[in-house]
Write a protein that holds these residues in place. Structure first.
Motif, PDB file in Angstrom:
ATOM      1  N   ALA A  96       3.450   5.568  -5.775  1.00 31.28           N
ATOM      2  CA  ALA A  96       3.107   5.755  -7.274  1.00 31.28           C
ATOM      3  C   ALA A  96       2.313   6.851  -7.863  1.00 31.28           C
ATOM      4  O   ALA A  96       2.740   7.313  -8.854  1.00 31.28           O
ATOM      5  CB  ALA A  96       2.449   4.295  -7.765  1.00 31.28           C
ATOM      6  N   ASP A  97       1.624   6.599  -6.752  1.00 33.57           N
ATOM      7  CA  ASP A  97      -0.070   7.949  -7.107  1.00 33.57           C
ATOM      8  C   ASP A  97       0.943   8.954  -7.188  1.00 33.57           C
ATOM      9  O   ASP A  97       0.229  10.478  -7.884  1.00 33.57           O
ATOM     10  CB  ASP A  97      -1.067   7.703  -6.409  1.00 33.57           C
ATOM     11  CG  ASP A  97      -1.631   6.649  -6.633  1.00 33.57           C
ATOM     12  OD1 ASP A  97      -1.323   6.109  -7.816  1.00 33.57           O
ATOM     13  OD2 ASP A  97      -2.403   5.655  -5.552  1.00 33.57           O
ATOM     14  N   GLN A  98       1.783   9.305  -6.134  1.00 36.62           N
ATOM     15  CA  GLN A  98       2.210  11.058  -5.818  1.00 36.62           C
ATOM     16  C   GLN A  98       3.475  11.037  -6.958  1.00 36.62           C
ATOM     17  O   GLN A  98       2.920  12.284  -6.866  1.00 36.62           O
ATOM     18  CB  GLN A  98       3.574  11.067  -4.247  1.00 36.62           C
ATOM     19  CG  GLN A  98       3.643  12.188  -3.880  1.00 36.62           C
ATOM     20  CD  GLN A  98       4.623  12.175  -2.518  1.00 36.62           C
ATOM     21  OE1 GLN A  98       4.256  11.691  -1.865  1.00 36.62           O
ATOM     22  NE2 GLN A  98       4.561  13.781  -2.362  1.00 36.62           N
ATOM     23  N   VAL A 132      -4.352   6.305  -9.493  1.00 35.55           N
ATOM     24  CA  VAL A 132      -5.408   4.912  -8.376  1.00 35.55           C
ATOM     25  C   VAL A 132      -4.946   3.822  -8.512  1.00 35.55           C
ATOM     26  O   VAL A 132      -5.889   2.913  -7.859  1.00 35.55           O
ATOM     27  CB  VAL A 132      -6.828   5.039  -9.415  1.00 35.55           C
ATOM     28  CG1 VAL A 132      -7.394   6.204  -9.912  1.00 35.55           C
ATOM     29  CG2 VAL A 132      -5.674   4.521 -10.954  1.00 35.55           C
ATOM     30  N   ALA A 133      -3.833   3.754  -8.154  1.00 34.66           N
ATOM     31  CA  ALA A 133      -2.567   2.341  -7.385  1.00 34.66           C
ATOM     32  C   ALA A 133      -3.078   2.515  -6.130  1.00 34.66           C
ATOM     33  O   ALA A 133      -3.554   1.221  -5.800  1.00 34.66           O
ATOM     34  CB  ALA A 133      -1.019   3.001  -7.662  1.00 34.66           C
ATOM     35  N   ASP A 184      -6.509  -4.676  -3.766  1.00 34.28           N
ATOM     36  CA  ASP A 184      -6.270  -3.807  -4.316  1.00 34.28           C
ATOM     37  C   ASP A 184      -6.291  -3.444  -5.570  1.00 34.28           C
ATOM     38  O   ASP A 184      -6.645  -4.475  -6.927  1.00 34.28           O
ATOM     39  CB  ASP A 184      -4.582  -3.600  -4.030  1.00 34.28           C
ATOM     40  CG  ASP A 184      -4.181  -3.620  -2.869  1.00 34.28           C
ATOM     41  OD1 ASP A 184      -5.058  -3.205  -1.421  1.00 34.28           O
ATOM     42  OD2 ASP A 184      -3.378  -3.840  -2.067  1.00 34.28           O
ATOM     43  N   ALA A 185      -6.379  -2.525  -6.424  1.00 35.04           N
ATOM     44  CA  ALA A 185      -6.867  -2.258  -7.845  1.00 35.04           C
ATOM     45  C   ALA A 185      -5.443  -2.948  -8.892  1.00 35.04           C
ATOM     46  O   ALA A 185      -5.640  -2.525  -9.819  1.00 35.04           O
ATOM     47  CB  ALA A 185      -5.608  -0.750  -8.412  1.00 35.04           C
ATOM     48  N   ASP A 186      -4.274  -3.466  -8.633  1.00 33.22           N
ATOM     49  CA  ASP A 186      -3.630  -4.449  -9.323  1.00 33.22           C
ATOM     50  C   ASP A 186      -4.004  -5.430  -9.406  1.00 33.22           C
ATOM     51  O   ASP A 186      -3.284  -6.773  -9.629  1.00 33.22           O
ATOM     52  CB  ASP A 186      -1.199  -3.643  -8.747  1.00 33.22           C
ATOM     53  CG  ASP A 186      -1.500  -4.422  -7.545  1.00 33.22           C
ATOM     54  OD1 ASP A 186      -2.256  -4.706  -6.724  1.00 33.22           O
ATOM     55  OD2 ASP A 186       0.132  -4.024  -7.074  1.00 33.22           O
ATOM     56  N   GLY A 187      -4.547  -5.968  -8.444  1.00 29.94           N
ATOM     57  CA  GLY A 187      -5.017  -7.806  -8.297  1.00 29.94           C
ATOM     58  C   GLY A 187      -4.798  -8.326  -6.577  1.00 29.94           C
ATOM     59  O   GLY A 187      -5.460  -9.453  -6.902  1.00 29.94           O
ATOM     60  N   TYR A 188      -3.851  -7.336  -5.963  1.00 30.29           N
ATOM     61  CA  TYR A 188      -3.550  -8.260  -4.937  1.00 30.29           C
ATOM     62  C   TYR A 188      -3.969  -7.709  -4.153  1.00 30.29           C
ATOM     63  O   TYR A 188      -5.032  -6.975  -4.012  1.00 30.29           O
ATOM     64  CB  TYR A 188      -2.008  -7.377  -4.626  1.00 30.29           C
ATOM     65  CG  TYR A 188      -0.977  -8.183  -5.281  1.00 30.29           C
ATOM     66  CD1 TYR A 188       0.064  -9.609  -4.935  1.00 30.29           C
ATOM     67  CD2 TYR A 188      -0.480  -7.568  -7.002  1.00 30.29           C
ATOM     68  CE1 TYR A 188       0.985 -10.050  -6.254  1.00 30.29           C
ATOM     69  CE2 TYR A 188       0.451  -8.185  -7.588  1.00 30.29           C
ATOM     70  CZ  TYR A 188       1.261  -9.622  -7.260  1.00 30.29           C
ATOM     71  OH  TYR A 188       1.827 -10.136  -8.214  1.00 30.29           O
ATOM     72  N   ASN A 227       1.086  -1.424   0.066  1.00 36.70           N
ATOM     73  CA  ASN A 227       0.184   0.228   0.445  1.00 36.70           C
ATOM     74  C   ASN A 227       0.706   1.261   0.111  1.00 36.70           C
ATOM     75  O   ASN A 227       0.270   2.294  -0.358  1.00 36.70           O
ATOM     76  CB  ASN A 227      -1.131  -0.465   1.104  1.00 36.70           C
ATOM     77  CG  ASN A 227      -2.446   0.760   1.295  1.00 36.70           C
ATOM     78  OD1 ASN A 227      -1.805   1.824   1.874  1.00 36.70           O
ATOM     79  ND2 ASN A 227      -2.636   1.535   0.057  1.00 36.70           N
ATOM     80  N   ALA A 228       1.965   1.715   0.504  1.00 35.26           N
ATOM     81  CA  ALA A 228       2.761   2.578   0.820  1.00 35.26           C
ATOM     82  C   ALA A 228       3.612   2.884  -0.373  1.00 35.26           C
ATOM     83  O   ALA A 228       3.287   4.021  -0.875  1.00 35.26           O
ATOM     84  CB  ALA A 228       4.123   2.175   1.732  1.00 35.26           C
ATOM     85  N   ALA A 229       4.351   1.133  -1.146  1.00 33.20           N
ATOM     86  CA  ALA A 229       3.936   1.347  -2.515  1.00 33.20           C
ATOM     87  C   ALA A 229       2.876   2.054  -3.640  1.00 33.20           C
ATOM     88  O   ALA A 229       3.716   3.001  -4.315  1.00 33.20           O
ATOM     89  CB  ALA A 229       4.994   0.561  -3.155  1.00 33.20           C
TER      90      ALA A 229
END
Lengths: 433, 420, 178
Positions: A150-152, A163-164, A188-192, A144-146
């Motif tokens: 990425a969003d920043q 929107v990551a 999560d938005a990446d499926g994880y 989540n931190a990553a």
């Protein structure tokens, strides 16, 4: 090499100015008609300090997040000549030689059960540090931190929020007949990191997020009849808000989160209603003998769009949120259904049948033209990312139901799969606070 | 036809009148044409010329007798007799002719009358037939109209009956539905009331239980919290101590590192300055050489101009204003080539660049390389990724294809504006 | 094209669904509060499955289960995106209506279904309309309203899983469940 030396020509510039007769005309050249392309960026694997090893490389997660937007093309780590993890180790001239526009470095420092994750974003050509921050997280929160980093980075470079760090709700089904099991999951938005929030042997349908991202409304047949529930994600507590005779379906939260639009056939025919979640007052919006269903709110809450068969085949119509005159919205194709507004209000995504194939179409609300985002043949359930830049939808691949995401500007298109399950009805969460 | 007649009875009279007119014209016409074609068919006219012959001989005799006075009496007597005879004959002939003419006239009249009568009879018959037909048609239509009206009336009656039946059925259905709805509503309300009561009771019980649990939970949590707080405090102090020591250690390290860096940086800076001085000297010499060359060229050109006064003078520092048209063409050509080269490298991020533009000022060396410190962003697009894409395009386009020789003076400084 | 692996499901949570039996089309209980279910770690129970003992639970087979009986034909098929009853099924519906008319204690559920084409929610509405079409014919034939229950399942329960017209044809249906 000449260039690395020539970087010292800075003084020559002063000379050029000082010498009379050398600073002559200034030529104006306008460059237009370049190409749209993903921007080269290097995300170096993050350093790690503090004993043990991190289960997750935030750098890899960030790179994948940026690639998924279609706006960035992260450099493969094997092509990196050097892998700096601190500002002192960075020589931006190296990255300029590698044709990178931007560089991201960072490190993870373990402090007991917690981790400190810091990063720096550089503008390679201007030699500037554009952004940097430090986050703390538990081991489980590293991904989540990553995503947040990425969003920043995305927002710093493009001005558009990333929107990551958002999530996706969807329906997953396994087995058939006696062994059928249907679950409503949030990942999560990446499926994880998928989590089951409802599980049943009976169908579950139509997940819909509340605007604050804390509740999900859905339809469950667990009482052997369709009923609408609203469930709080954090506690799992839920409430059955509609269980009228006939169908109870297609819940959609109003932008203020206080009302729930839905389809009920309690009066003999599927019609659109709005339920005030506080007062429990039910307002009927449509009245037609044909099917009216799949309501979706406009972002300003002034009106709803919905699917209706009143014209002989399913098409998109709109109706004021307080009820009133219904007007038609879709005119192309002989089947348009499940409309959903982009959060920026500029377009409406829908499932459209073209030559017998169902594809996701995007209608430009202001200009009235539309284009196709997906290839079919059985695509449905479009849902916008909260920054309006992507649409996730249900499709089929190799005979299986899977999810796919398409960039609204026509860039990236990717597929999300989950084990051997049949995955469908994705709903993208709002921005996570 | 009949319909026309029925619609406008006057037309019948017009029609009859026209027929008569045509019939009349037919008779008159016969006479005209027969006169013009052959008169032999008309005995009456032949007889008229026969009648003229005795009159002529009588006049000849009369003239002769007038010329012979002797015989005049005899002649006169004879003539009288003859005249009397002739008169008698003439009268008889005239009588006969008259009778014949009368007879023929009568016959013709009779014939005409017969024909007229026949015609009239035929017309009458036709008229009657037409009238009969019209009457029958009218009757038939009337009958049809009656039948249609009856049919429609029947249909209307049926429709009305059907509607009435439907209405009755609908009312009945509505009444039943209303009754059903009322019953259901009553049931629902009763059920709702029951459910509500049950729900309230359940809620009350749940609430009490929850309160009890919450109280217990709160007590437990408070105890835990206090324990945790004590623990945390101890940990915090230990951590603070550790942090302080760590900070000290780091500060020392940092100071050492900074000093090392400072020294390294100083060394690098010194090196850079040295290199820069060397470069600057080289560049200065190069510029001076160029200026010298340029001066020579200008002198040569000036000499040329002296001989050919008409060609416009070339002004080196004129900012393009003093360029000859040939030179201006050259400048435009190189501008196009440079623009194309930069454009090839301009790849901006998708889906976000609409309406953006960014402006850079740069200086280049005679070899087409960008003077490193000379790049200045005059106006940002507000989107770093777009600005970077533009700047990257400039750098990647090195070396820019600038012209050599005197024309290069026009290509030392650029303003590049980038748009999608 | 980038494929993102989705990790396997975490422990499956089963929900205990209290008070599930509603009386459809009649009892309109608008809303009810369920207990906290589906909380991670808070799954209060497991699904109950029962099994009969062989031979013991023999029961009377209704005439609709006798293949020789006309009542055994209990499926009405529909055209694509259509809720109208084709003429060839009117006799079938009348047969059941007559039986229900003479057996007022018997109740049936009319289950509407669609094929997979089209959106899920529109199909849910369409399946409801199909079942309602059959219901209206039965009411017209004199069946009492309280003998009939209508449920639309949309495309959620296909009879045939294939993705061609031969399967779709079998899925567009209303089943009369005794």
């Amino acid at each position: 090499m000449t260039r690395s030396i020539s970087s010292l020509l800075i003084l020559c510039a002063f000379l050029a100015v000082l010498l009379p007769g050398t600073a002559l005309a200034r030529l104006n050249i306008e460059i237009t008609g370049g190409v749209e392309a993903a921007q080269p960026i290097a995300v170096v694997p993050f350093g790690f300090a503090g004993g043990g090893s991190a289960s997750v490389d935030p750098g890899a997660v960030i790179a994948a997040d940026l690639a998924r937007t279609g706006r960035f093309a992260p450099m493969p780590t094997r092509d990196m000549l050097d892998q700096p993890t601190s500002h002192e180790e960075v020589d931006l001239r190296d990255w300029r030689l590698l044709d990178m526009n931007n560089l991201v470095i960072g490190q993870v420092v373990r402090e007991g059960a917690r981790y400190r994750i810091s990063f720096i974003l550089y503008d390679v050509f201007r030699g500037e540090r554009l952004a940097g921050a430090t986050l703390t997280a538990t081991a489980a929160g590293l991904r989540n931190a990553a995503h947040r980093i990425a969003d920043q980075i995305h927002e710093t470079l493009t001005g558009i929020p990333g929107v990551a760090a958002t999530r996706i709700a969807y329906i997953s089904a396994t087995g058939r007949g006696e062994n059928a099991r249907v679950t409503l999951q949030v990942a999560d938005a990446d499926g994880y990191n998928p989590q089951v929030i409802v599980s049943s042997t009976e169908p579950i349908m139509s997940p819909a997020w509340s605007p604050d991202g804390r509740r999900i409304a859905y339809v469950s047949f667990e009482s052997r009849r369709p009923a609408i529930y609203v469930q709080e994600l954090a506690s799992g507590r839920r409430e059955r808000v509609a269980s009228y005779p006939g169908i109870n379906s297609s819940p959609a939260f109003s932008p203020d989160g206080r009302r729930l639009a839905m389809t009920l056939s309690k009066d003999g025919n599927p019609e659109i209603y709005v339920l005030d979640l506080d007062s429990r007052a039910l307002t009927r919006l449509t009245d037609h003998f044909a099917i009216d269903t799949e309501p979706a709110w406009s972002p300003d809450g002034s009106h709803l769009v919905f699917t209706s068969g009143r014209g002989g085949n399913p098409q998109i119509y709109r109706v004021p949120a307080s009820g009133g005159a219904v007007s038609r919205v879709s005119f192309e194709g002989d089947y348009n259904a499940s409309p959903v507004y982009a959060p920026d209000g500029r377009s409406i995504a829908m499932a459209r049948r073209i030559n017998g194939a169902f594809r996701i179409a995007l209608l430009d609300v202001e200009r009235g033209f539309s284009r196709l985002l997906s290839r079919g043949p059985l695509d449905e359930s479009p849902s916008f990312a909260p920054n309006s830049s992507m649409v996730i939808y249900a499709t089929t691949h190799g005979g299986r139901a899977v999810l796919a995401a398409a960039a609204v500007d026509g860039g990236a298109n990717q597929r999300l799969t989950q084990g051997t399950d049949q995955v469908r009805e994705p709903a993208w969460s709002p921005m996570v606070q | 036809m009949l319909q026309i007649l029925r619609r406008d009875p006057g037309a019948l009279y017009w029609s009859l009148g026209l027929h008569l007119l045509f019939a009349l014209l037919l008779f008159v016409g016969v006479r005209f044409t027969q006169d013009a074609s052959n008169g032999g068919d008309r005995p009456r006219v032949v007889q008229a010329s026969v009648l003229g012959d005795p009159a002529l001989s009588a006049r000849v005799q009369e003239v002769r007798e007038r010329l012979d006075p002797e015989a005049r009496a005899e002649a006169e007597r004879r003539a009288a007799e003859e005249a009397a005879r002739l008169e008698a004959e003439r009268r008889a002939a005239a009588e006969a002719a008259r009778r014949e003419a009368e007879r023929q006239a009568a016959a013709a009249r009779a014939e005409a009358e017969r024909r007229a009568a026949e015609e009239a009879a035929r017309r009458e018959a036709e008229r009657r037939a037409a009238e009969e037909a019209a009457r029958r048609e009218a009757e038939r239509q009337a009958a049809a109209a009656r039948a249609e009206a009856e049919r429609q009336a029947a249909a209307a009656r049926a429709e009305a009956e059907r509607r009435a039946a439907e209405e009755a059925a609908r009312r009945e259905a509505e009444r039943r539905a209303a009754a059903e709805a009322a019953r259901r509503e009553a049931e629902r309300q009763a059920a709702a009331a029951r459910a509500e009561a049950e729900r309230r009771a359940a809620e009350e019980a749940a609430r009490r239980e929850a309160e009890r649990r919450a109280a217990a939970e709160a007590a437990r949590r408070e105890a835990e919290r206090q324990a945790a707080a004590a623990r945390a405090e101890a940990e915090r102090r230990a951590a603070e101590e550790a942090a302080r020591r760590e900070a000290e250690r780091r500060a020392a390290e940092e100071a050492a590192r900074r000093e090392a860096e400072r020294q390294a940086a100083a060394a690098r800076q010194e090196r850079i300055e040295r290199e820069a001085e060397q470069m600057a000297e080289l560049e200065r010499q190069r510029f001076e050489d160029e200026i010298a060359r340029e001066a020579e060229r200008l002198e040569a050109e000036a000499a040329e101009t002296e001989t050919a006064r008409r060609s416009p003078p070339v002004v080196a520092g004129g900012g393009g204003g003093g360029l000859s048209s040939a030179e201006q063409r050259q400048v435009d050509y190189y501008k196009g080539v440079i623009g194309d080269r930069v454009r090839q490298h301009f790849a901006y991020p998708p889906g976000m660049s609409e309406g953006l533009s960014v402006e850079f000022e740069v200086r280049v060396t005679s070899a087409g390389y960008i003077v490193p410190g000379s790049v200045a962003m005059q106006r940002s697009s507000g989107t770093p990724a777009f600005d970077q894409a533009a700047l990257a395009a400039l750098w990647r386009a090195e070396p820019l294809p600038v012209p050599s020789g005197a024309l290069f003076d026009q290509f030392r400084e650029f303003t590049f504006t980038f748009r999608p | 094209m980038r494929i993102h692996p989705w990790s396997l499901l975490p422990g499956v949570l089963l929900l205990v669904l209290a008070g599930c039996s509603t009386t459809p089309r009649q009892g309109a209980d608008g809303a009810a509060v369920d207990g906290a279910t589906g909380t991670p770690g808070g799954g209060a129970g497991a699904e109950v499955s029962t099994a009969g003992i062989d031979g013991e639970d023999a029961r009377y087979a209704g005439p609709w289960e006798d293949p020789a009986n006309p009542l055994s034909k209990r499926v009405i098929y529909f055209g694509y995106d259509n809720a109208e009853i084709a003429p060839e099924y009117v006799a079938l519906i009348r047969t059941h209506a007559r039986y229900l008319g003479t057996h007022p204690q018997v109740r049936v559920t009319l289950e509407g279904h669609t094929d997979e084409r089209g959106t899920r929610e529109y199909n849910l509405a369409l399946s409801d309309q199909r079942a309602d079409s059959v219901r209206r014919v039965m009411l017209a034939e004199g069946v009492r309203a309280d003998q009939l229950e209508v449920i639309g399942y949309g495309e959620e329960r296909p009879a045939s899983p294939g993705q061609s017209e031969s399967s779709w044809r079998l899925n567009r249906r209303v089943v009369i469940e005794y």
